[in-house]
Design a protein around this motif. Sequence first.
Motif, PDB file in Angstrom:
ATOM      1  N   ALA B  82       0.836  -1.200   0.000  1.00 34.36           N
ATOM      2  CA  ALA B  82       0.000   0.000   0.000  1.00 34.36           C
ATOM      3  C   ALA B  82       0.870   1.248   0.000  1.00 34.36           C
ATOM      4  N   ALA B  83       1.964   1.233   0.779  1.00 32.32           N
ATOM      5  CA  ALA B  83       2.814   2.424   0.872  1.00 32.32           C
ATOM      6  C   ALA B  83       3.424   2.751  -0.488  1.00 32.32           C
ATOM      7  N   LEU B  84       3.973   1.727  -1.173  1.00 30.36           N
ATOM      8  CA  LEU B  84       4.648   1.994  -2.448  1.00 30.36           C
ATOM      9  C   LEU B  84       3.648   2.384  -3.530  1.00 30.36           C
ATOM     10  N   VAL B  85       2.523   1.648  -3.594  1.00 31.80           N
ATOM     11  CA  VAL B  85       1.516   1.983  -4.603  1.00 31.80           C
ATOM     12  C   VAL B  85       0.975   3.388  -4.356  1.00 31.80           C
ATOM     13  N   ALA B  86       0.673   3.695  -3.095  1.00 26.50           N
ATOM     14  CA  ALA B  86       0.091   5.000  -2.782  1.00 26.50           C
ATOM     15  C   ALA B  86       1.083   6.124  -3.051  1.00 26.50           C
ATOM     16  N   LEU B  87       2.362   5.865  -2.813  1.00 23.14           N
ATOM     17  CA  LEU B  87       3.370   6.891  -3.095  1.00 23.14           C
ATOM     18  C   LEU B  87       3.421   7.180  -4.598  1.00 23.14           C
ATOM     19  N   ALA B  88       3.424   6.119  -5.399  1.00 19.82           N
ATOM     20  CA  ALA B  88       3.440   6.313  -6.852  1.00 19.82           C
ATOM     21  C   ALA B  88       2.190   7.054  -7.310  1.00 19.82           C
ATOM     22  N   ILE B  89       1.039   6.695  -6.723  1.00 20.83           N
ATOM     23  CA  ILE B  89      -0.210   7.366  -7.106  1.00 20.83           C
ATOM     24  C   ILE B  89      -0.153   8.848  -6.716  1.00 20.83           C
ATOM     25  N   SER B  90       0.453   9.141  -5.558  1.00 12.48           N
ATOM     26  CA  SER B  90       0.553  10.543  -5.134  1.00 12.48           C
ATOM     27  C   SER B  90       1.383  11.352  -6.122  1.00 12.48           C
TER      28      SER B  90
END
Lengths: 93, 480
Positions: B82-90
Amino acid sequence: MTAHLLYGGAGILLFVLGVWSFLVHEALLRKVIALNVMGSGVFHLLIAIAERGSLPPDPVPHALVLTGIVVAVSATALALAMGRRLEDEDDAR
Amino acid sequence: MLDSLALAVTVPLLAALLVTALPGRVQTLGVIGAIATALVSLRVTVQVWQHGSLRSDPGGWGAPLGLALQADGLSAALLAMAALVALAISVYATGYFREGERRLHFWPLWFLLWSALNALLLAADLFNLYVTLELLGLTAVALGALTGQREAVAANLRYLLVGLLGSMTYLLGVVLLYAAYGTLDIGLTGAAIRPGPVASAALVLMTGGLALKAAIFPLHFWLPPAHANAPAPVSAVLSALVVKAAFYLILRLWLDVFGAIVTPAAAGLLGLLGAAAVIWGSWRALRAERLKLLAAYSTLAQIGYLCLFFPLLQATPEGPARDDLLAALVLMAISHGFAKAGLFLAAGLVQHSAGHDRIDELGGTAQHLPATTFTIALAGTTLIGLPPSGSFIGKWILMTGAIATGQWWWILVILIGTLLAAAYVFRVLSRAFNEAPTPRRFVTQASTEVPALLLALTSAVVLGLGAQLLWRLMGFGVVA
């Protein structure tokens, strides 16, 4: 004992009525009300659980009901806001 | 020392407050908040890696009265994903929402969603799970309707109502468990549970409610319109993370709460629904006219694969074989999270560049957007399950498990699903490549294309080659 069964049973009955109404009716307002009736059923059951056994009543279910009400109110507000948005667009056409 | 579990929930919450209070600097604050949240989440994962499972009781109130937070290998793996995906999405969102009102509305909701997601993954208490599930649902609906277009609002209103029905049903199950066992802590309930009508009713209610939210066939009807009509970064969040959260809850309950009372018939039913989802979802993805609708239907199929693990887990005794199955399940979930987020972000770029996302008219995408086309291909590699992607290893162990437990019929489902997945991925790619000239530049818009590409690359290469680390994180022996 009978009193608890009566309260708990009424809660489950409310829940079932809510589910039935949610599935049967099309209109948004009816669906939102049905969800709230379901929620009341669950809260009813929780209160019945709190009162069973010895005094004083178990405070945990009371806290859960309070939290549950807050969640239900916010969800209802969001659903109504979105429903109103759709209605406004229909009126504008 | 600050409690890292509590930080993983409070840092995104603070970020949400900051971006609301200072709308003038929303982009800068958004990126800083995203990096900070990703760092505190990854810190939890590192600590689980070093010490095994973590638990904290905020305020010093232990179970059964307090609301504990806890992290084990399963939640740490999903937290890191979740952290990596959410960072990329941000990062993608800074390029996607460049100006206007929507930018101001996106960031607070986005951090609230992230906070709810982290809290859900770390909660050790059945009622807290209900609250985080509702918070996740409400923020996801608000984000999904962000465009304000009629279809988006209607689809997400339906998603909201269905989600509320699901979480209310889940809550009734929680109440039944509390009535019977007098505790809400996952571990304590799991230890106290005995076979009986109350426990079975709770199992059915909670699984049924969550199946609605996880879009398990045939309760998936709300997902394709809601996911396909949201803005691209939001679709990525919904498909990669929000649906996964509901599935994670089912898995958590079946493993830790209902472990003693789950019957082979119940697990078989979930497997059967999963099989139907694999075939139906893949078929609809093949027939989809729009790229985002294809991605949404493919999510259905991928959730189906995850459900296929339940009958195998049920039939396999405790030991290395079961550990492998469980780790393979998590590996597939994580791979799909990365791949689907990458695919939706890429679909958003295609839509932005071409003005539409109708698959039949995507000619020349490979020439206009080479990096994005490469992203779609890489994500497709994972959706099909080609080596070296993480889902290749996942499917391999799934099929090995099916043979080992004598349930060969699941293999047929996996084969059909894989063939259909190959067909729908290549259908997009064949359209994208049908114009001649060679592209000049590989990357067209770095801030949006690179995050999407990195997500797809992680799913297709990094997770496959680095899969052993997951076994280590979950505390299992390494596969031979």
